[in-house]
Design an enzyme around this catalytic site. Structure first.
Site, PDB file in Angstrom:
ATOM      1  N   GLU A 152       0.543  -1.261   0.414  1.00  0.00           N
ATOM      2  CA  GLU A 152      -0.498  -0.260   0.210  1.00  0.00           C
ATOM      3  C   GLU A 152       0.754   0.813  -0.223  1.00  0.00           C
ATOM      4  O   GLU A 152       1.505   1.576   0.551  1.00  0.00           O
ATOM      5  CB  GLU A 152      -1.357  -0.105   1.250  1.00  0.00           C
ATOM      6  CG  GLU A 152      -2.051   1.079   1.104  1.00  0.00           C
ATOM      7  CD  GLU A 152      -2.357   1.002   2.355  1.00  0.00           C
ATOM      8  OE1 GLU A 152      -3.077   2.186   2.527  1.00  0.00           O
ATOM      9  OE2 GLU A 152      -2.656   0.288   3.665  1.00  0.00           O
ATOM     10  N   LYS A 209      -9.084 -15.672  16.653  1.00  0.00           N
ATOM     11  CA  LYS A 209      -8.505 -15.309  15.358  1.00  0.00           C
ATOM     12  C   LYS A 209     -10.261 -14.818  14.882  1.00  0.00           C
ATOM     13  O   LYS A 209     -10.167 -14.417  13.208  1.00  0.00           O
ATOM     14  CB  LYS A 209      -8.093 -16.098  14.397  1.00  0.00           C
ATOM     15  CG  LYS A 209      -7.030 -16.041  14.604  1.00  0.00           C
ATOM     16  CD  LYS A 209      -5.987 -17.358  13.730  1.00  0.00           C
ATOM     17  CE  LYS A 209      -4.670 -17.470  14.009  1.00  0.00           C
ATOM     18  NZ  LYS A 209      -4.132 -18.813  13.579  1.00  0.00           N
ATOM     19  N   ASP A 237       1.376 -14.521  13.063  1.00  0.00           N
ATOM     20  CA  ASP A 237       0.851 -14.952  12.895  1.00  0.00           C
ATOM     21  C   ASP A 237      -0.605 -13.921  12.269  1.00  0.00           C
ATOM     22  O   ASP A 237      -1.356 -13.196  12.926  1.00  0.00           O
ATOM     23  CB  ASP A 237      -0.460 -16.166  13.601  1.00  0.00           C
ATOM     24  CG  ASP A 237      -1.428 -16.541  12.569  1.00  0.00           C
ATOM     25  OD1 ASP A 237      -2.095 -16.157  11.892  1.00  0.00           O
ATOM     26  OD2 ASP A 237      -1.768 -17.865  13.040  1.00  0.00           O
ATOM     27  N   HIS A 255      -2.603   9.968  -1.169  1.00  0.00           N
ATOM     28  CA  HIS A 255      -2.811   8.211  -2.065  1.00  0.00           C
ATOM     29  C   HIS A 255      -2.793   8.651  -3.767  1.00  0.00           C
ATOM     30  O   HIS A 255      -2.028   7.558  -4.211  1.00  0.00           O
ATOM     31  CB  HIS A 255      -4.071   7.860  -1.877  1.00  0.00           C
ATOM     32  CG  HIS A 255      -3.989   7.374  -0.496  1.00  0.00           C
ATOM     33  ND1 HIS A 255      -3.707   5.676  -0.541  1.00  0.00           N
ATOM     34  CD2 HIS A 255      -4.436   7.673   0.371  1.00  0.00           C
ATOM     35  CE1 HIS A 255      -4.087   5.430   0.663  1.00  0.00           C
ATOM     36  NE2 HIS A 255      -4.217   6.261   1.631  1.00  0.00           N
TER      37      HIS A 255
END
Length: 396
Positions: free
Chosen positions: A93, A223, A297, A388
């Site tokens: 990004e 999660k 993770d 951006h």
């Protein structure tokens, strides 16, 4: 072109003796080329040794290369992280590294970020099943009376994990038990699962009529974001805070503290309206980039990004800014942290190995705060979209 029909009945090549070799990886890439037509030339280029990947991945074919940028320095005044740090951020990004870099400059020139690990727990939450609510209630009282023995049995499976408490919750004939552990420098999900299984098997054998249990009743919300984890902590609960001088905020971020405090109230209302897991700007951005770079993770971002931003407009015009990450799940040892590039990124911050997870957690929280200050300023100043357009539009 993929030949799905031709692939039916074909098995991915595996070597039962030693599947973590260059030859095995090449055999699987050739299988994919024959089956789908994809060449995987770039996937095949890597420095990692396949022999080091046992326990990290199956059916290895290569690597997904994610660019790493560096932001900093970030001055941190923690209990474990003390000094100036350069932060590896793995991302595709555009503008992300530049934005965090600006936030780090603001916090560093404000004197640094104070970080505090408040508490830490990792859970596994089994559920025991009975005929009615009274049996479930009586079972819960028995668990309380036998906690010491349950703790002893659970801890026979691990040299690191320590069972601290067992929370209890009733639903009809069900009794949910939330086993809370400390897990040293490991994230600890597998550790707590193994320990809790041993404890549940002992409970089932020992309690009258051998009640049936399910190892995870989904109350641990592994999660997945949940309010119970925000309230009771999953992983580490970490606070990052800084007092930002009003004049400095104006110079670096282009906004004044009075307007910033006003606009934050509007943002808070929007987060409440949305039912957001975080009333801040974008904790997941920095955490994901750090997680990828350091072998965490990455799925744990779904829990770790939950947070509470709290601000004060001080009488002298300065601005107190804090974020509390309630469920930050990180490790400095085990899992993917020992892989070659991931270990190098941890070593860049002196965060690899035993005794370093609290330090790494403090750095993560400080980085998140830097991102909060930068993006909030960009939105208020009006250059969020233009930034951006300038840095973040990689059009093929």
């Amino acid at each position: 072109m993929s030949d799905a029909k031709g692939a039916l009945g074909r098995k991915i090549p595996r070597d039962k003796q030693n599947d973590y070799t260059l030859a095995s990886a090449e055999a699987r890439r050739e299988f994919i080329r024959e089956t789908t037509g994809a060449r995987l030339d770039n996937v095949a280029h890597f420095s990692i040794e396949p022999a080091t990947l046992s326990g990290n991945v199956e059916n290895f074919i290569g690597v997904a290369q994610v660019p790493i940028g560096i932001a900093g320095p970030l001055k941190i005044n923690g209990e474990f992280a003390v000094g100036d740090f350069f932060i590896p951020l793995a991302t595709t990004e555009g503008t992300l590294v530049a934005s965090y870099n600006r936030g780090m400059r603001l916090l560093t020139e404000s004197g640094g970020v104070k970080t505090t690990v408040v508490e830490q727990h990792m859970q596994r939450a089994p559920v025991f099943i009975f005929e009615d609510a009274r049996q479930a209630r009586d079972f819960g009282a028995w668990v309380d009376l036998n906690f010491d023995e349950i703790k002893r049995v659970c801890e026979t499976t691990t040299s690191i994990g320590k069972l601290t408490t067992i929370g209890q919750y009733s639903v009809g004939p069900l009794r949910y038990l939330r086993f809370n552990y400390t897990t040293g420098d490991a994230a600890g999900q597998n550790m707590t699962g193994k320990a809790t299984l041993a404890g549940c098997e002992w409970i089932s054998r020992t309690f009258p009529n051998c009640p049936r249990f399910i190892l995870s009743g989904n109350l641990d919300t592994d999660k997945k974001h949940s309010r119970i984890n925000m309230l009771l902590t999953r992983g580490k609960r970490v606070v990052a805070e800084c007092v930002i001088p009003g004049d400095l905020l104006k110079v670096i971020s282009g906004v004044d503290t009075k307007r910033l405090f006003h606009d934050r109230q509007i943002s808070m209302a929007g987060a409440f309206l949305a039912g957001s897991a975080n009333n801040g700007a974008h904790a997941a951005n920095g955490l994901t980039a750090m997680f990828i770079a350091t072998g965490q993770d990455v799925a744990n971002v779904s829990e770790s990004h939950a947070g509470i931003v709290y601000n004060q407009l001080l009488e002298n015009g300065d601005y107190y800014w804090s974020i509390t990450l309630t469920s930050l799940i990180v490790a400095s040892y085990g899992g993917g942290t020992g892989l070659a590039t991931q270990r190098e990124c941890l070593e860049m911050m002196d965060c690899y190995g035993n005794g370093k997870s609290d330090k790494f957690a403090e750095i993560c929280a400080a980085v998140v705060l830097a991102g909060e200050t930068s993006l909030t300023g960009a939105i208020m100043r009006g250059d969020w979209v233009s930034s951006h357009d300038k840095l973040g539009r990689n059009r093929p």
